[in-house]
Design a protein around this motif. Structure first.
Motif, PDB file in Angstrom:
ATOM      1  N   TYR A   1       0.828  -1.205   0.000  1.00 34.47           N
ATOM      2  CA  TYR A   1       0.000   0.000   0.000  1.00 34.47           C
ATOM      3  C   TYR A   1       0.854   1.244   0.000  1.00 34.47           C
ATOM      4  O   TYR A   1       1.883   1.310   0.680  1.00 34.47           O
ATOM      5  N   LEU A   2       0.398   2.230  -0.778  1.00 37.72           N
ATOM      6  CA  LEU A   2       0.968   3.576  -0.795  1.00 37.72           C
ATOM      7  C   LEU A   2      -0.139   4.548  -0.451  1.00 37.72           C
ATOM      8  O   LEU A   2      -1.299   4.316  -0.795  1.00 37.72           O
ATOM      9  N   VAL A   3       0.213   5.652   0.169  1.00 36.28           N
ATOM     10  CA  VAL A   3      -0.704   6.770   0.307  1.00 36.28           C
ATOM     11  C   VAL A   3      -0.087   7.904  -0.502  1.00 36.28           C
ATOM     12  O   VAL A   3       1.092   8.249  -0.318  1.00 36.28           O
ATOM     13  N   LEU A   4      -0.887   8.429  -1.434  1.00 36.58           N
ATOM     14  CA  LEU A   4      -0.413   9.479  -2.337  1.00 36.58           C
ATOM     15  C   LEU A   4      -1.123  10.787  -2.043  1.00 36.58           C
ATOM     16  O   LEU A   4      -2.329  10.785  -1.756  1.00 36.58           O
ATOM     17  N   ASP A   5      -0.381  11.906  -2.146  1.00 35.22           N
ATOM     18  CA  ASP A   5      -1.061  13.198  -2.110  1.00 35.22           C
ATOM     19  C   ASP A   5      -1.573  13.485  -3.515  1.00 35.22           C
ATOM     20  O   ASP A   5      -1.433  12.654  -4.421  1.00 35.22           O
ATOM     21  N   LEU A   6      -2.159  14.628  -3.724  1.00 33.82           N
ATOM     22  CA  LEU A   6      -2.786  14.903  -5.017  1.00 33.82           C
ATOM     23  C   LEU A   6      -1.802  15.377  -6.085  1.00 33.82           C
ATOM     24  O   LEU A   6      -2.194  15.631  -7.221  1.00 33.82           O
ATOM     25  N   ASP A   7      -0.517  15.429  -5.720  1.00 36.97           N
ATOM     26  CA  ASP A   7       0.544  15.653  -6.709  1.00 36.97           C
ATOM     27  C   ASP A   7       1.254  14.345  -7.021  1.00 36.97           C
ATOM     28  O   ASP A   7       2.312  14.341  -7.633  1.00 36.97           O
ATOM     29  N   TRP A   8       0.673  13.231  -6.556  1.00 33.61           N
ATOM     30  CA  TRP A   8       1.157  11.865  -6.748  1.00 33.61           C
ATOM     31  C   TRP A   8       2.466  11.604  -6.013  1.00 33.61           C
ATOM     32  O   TRP A   8       3.215  10.697  -6.378  1.00 33.61           O
ATOM     33  N   GLN A   9       2.735  12.387  -4.962  1.00 33.36           N
ATOM     34  CA  GLN A   9       3.892  12.142  -4.106  1.00 33.36           C
ATOM     35  C   GLN A   9       3.507  11.078  -3.075  1.00 33.36           C
ATOM     36  O   GLN A   9       2.410  11.113  -2.514  1.00 33.36           O
ATOM     37  N   ILE A  10       4.411  10.167  -2.808  1.00 33.43           N
ATOM     38  CA  ILE A  10       4.183   9.122  -1.816  1.00 33.43           C
ATOM     39  C   ILE A  10       4.394   9.730  -0.431  1.00 33.43           C
ATOM     40  O   ILE A  10       5.477  10.251  -0.140  1.00 33.43           O
TER      41      ILE A  10
ATOM     42  N   ASP B   1      13.222   6.347   3.125  1.00 34.70           N
ATOM     43  CA  ASP B   1      13.520   7.701   2.635  1.00 34.70           C
ATOM     44  C   ASP B   1      13.847   7.739   1.139  1.00 34.70           C
ATOM     45  O   ASP B   1      13.929   8.805   0.549  1.00 34.70           O
ATOM     46  N   GLU B   2      13.999   6.574   0.513  1.00 30.03           N
ATOM     47  CA  GLU B   2      14.168   6.516  -0.945  1.00 30.03           C
ATOM     48  C   GLU B   2      12.822   6.578  -1.661  1.00 30.03           C
ATOM     49  O   GLU B   2      12.766   6.768  -2.871  1.00 30.03           O
ATOM     50  N   VAL B   3      11.738   6.394  -0.915  1.00 32.48           N
ATOM     51  CA  VAL B   3      10.403   6.295  -1.502  1.00 32.48           C
ATOM     52  C   VAL B   3       9.504   7.448  -1.056  1.00 32.48           C
ATOM     53  O   VAL B   3       8.915   8.144  -1.890  1.00 32.48           O
ATOM     54  N   VAL B   4       9.395   7.659   0.244  1.00 34.96           N
ATOM     55  CA  VAL B   4       8.516   8.697   0.781  1.00 34.96           C
ATOM     56  C   VAL B   4       9.009  10.076   0.342  1.00 34.96           C
ATOM     57  O   VAL B   4      10.198  10.367   0.389  1.00 34.96           O
ATOM     58  N   GLY B   5       8.058  10.882  -0.137  1.00 31.48           N
ATOM     59  CA  GLY B   5       8.387  12.224  -0.603  1.00 31.48           C
ATOM     60  C   GLY B   5       8.703  12.304  -2.088  1.00 31.48           C
ATOM     61  O   GLY B   5       8.902  13.384  -2.625  1.00 31.48           O
ATOM     62  N   ARG B   6       8.727  11.170  -2.750  1.00 33.71           N
ATOM     63  CA  ARG B   6       8.998  11.134  -4.187  1.00 33.71           C
ATOM     64  C   ARG B   6       7.728  10.792  -4.946  1.00 33.71           C
ATOM     65  O   ARG B   6       6.795  10.205  -4.405  1.00 33.71           O
ATOM     66  N   SER B   7       7.714  11.106  -6.217  1.00 28.50           N
ATOM     67  CA  SER B   7       6.570  10.818  -7.074  1.00 28.50           C
ATOM     68  C   SER B   7       6.406   9.314  -7.272  1.00 28.50           C
ATOM     69  O   SER B   7       7.388   8.589  -7.478  1.00 28.50           O
ATOM     70  N   GLN B   8       5.163   8.875  -7.236  1.00 29.06           N
ATOM     71  CA  GLN B   8       4.821   7.485  -7.556  1.00 29.06           C
ATOM     72  C   GLN B   8       5.462   7.084  -8.883  1.00 29.06           C
ATOM     73  O   GLN B   8       5.981   5.989  -9.038  1.00 29.06           O
TER      74      GLN B   8
ATOM     75  N   LEU C   1      -5.894   6.974 -11.086  1.00 27.27           N
ATOM     76  CA  LEU C   1      -5.885   7.958 -10.001  1.00 27.27           C
ATOM     77  C   LEU C   1      -6.786   9.141 -10.337  1.00 27.27           C
ATOM     78  O   LEU C   1      -7.525   9.629  -9.477  1.00 27.27           O
ATOM     79  N   GLN C   2      -6.752   9.571 -11.590  1.00 34.40           N
ATOM     80  CA  GLN C   2      -7.619  10.672 -12.002  1.00 34.40           C
ATOM     81  C   GLN C   2      -9.078  10.267 -11.902  1.00 34.40           C
ATOM     82  O   GLN C   2      -9.929  11.077 -11.526  1.00 34.40           O
TER      83      GLN C   2
END
Length: 134
Positions: A17-26, A40-47, A70-71
């Motif tokens: 599972y990932l949780v994404l913001d609306l800019d598709w950042q994890i 830290d290699e994943v969180v804060g980066r784009s899906q 997602l859209q």
């Protein structure tokens, strides 16, 4: 339960599972989904940066399919299960392997009813698809 306890519980869910913001950042990811990477290699980066299309496959459409899904969550304000989807993933050596997934997407709403995040989950069904002649 405090925030740290909730984060530990989420991280320990034995599923991808990932949780994404609306800019598709994890913004959150389960340990299972990390697949050996550091958080830290994943969180804060784009899906789509963390999970890009296979550059060696000109037919690759995983990112386009995912973006459309997602859209759809945003447009319909509802979750949905996607059909089995091919989305190749790089192994530890950076070599892309053909993988098939059963994805689900679910919106997270704030108190006013606006979507703030999308929970994206996938079940790896590669072995099942391969056994059926994929």
């Amino acid at each position: 339960m405090n925030t740290l306890d909730f984060e530990r519980l989420f991280n320990a869910i034995p599923a991808n599972y990932l949780v994404l913001d609306l800019d598709w950042q994890i913004v959150a990811v389960t340990d299972t989904c990390l697949d050996g990477r550091a958080r830290d290699e994943v969180v804060g980066r784009s899906q789509f940066e963390v999970f890009p299309d296979n550059p060696d496959d000109p037919e690759a459409s995983g990112t386009a399919t995912m973006l459309a899904a997602l859209q759809r969550v945003l447009d319909e304000k509802a979750g949905h299960a996607m059909p089995v989807t091919r989305y190749d993933i790089a192994d530890a050596d950076g070599v892309f392997q053909a993988r098939y997934w059963r994805p689900v997407n679910q919106p997270v709403f704030d108190e006013s009813g606006a979507i703030t995040h999308i929970i994206h989950g996938v079940e790896d069904v590669t072995a099942t698809v391969g056994a059926q002649g994929g």
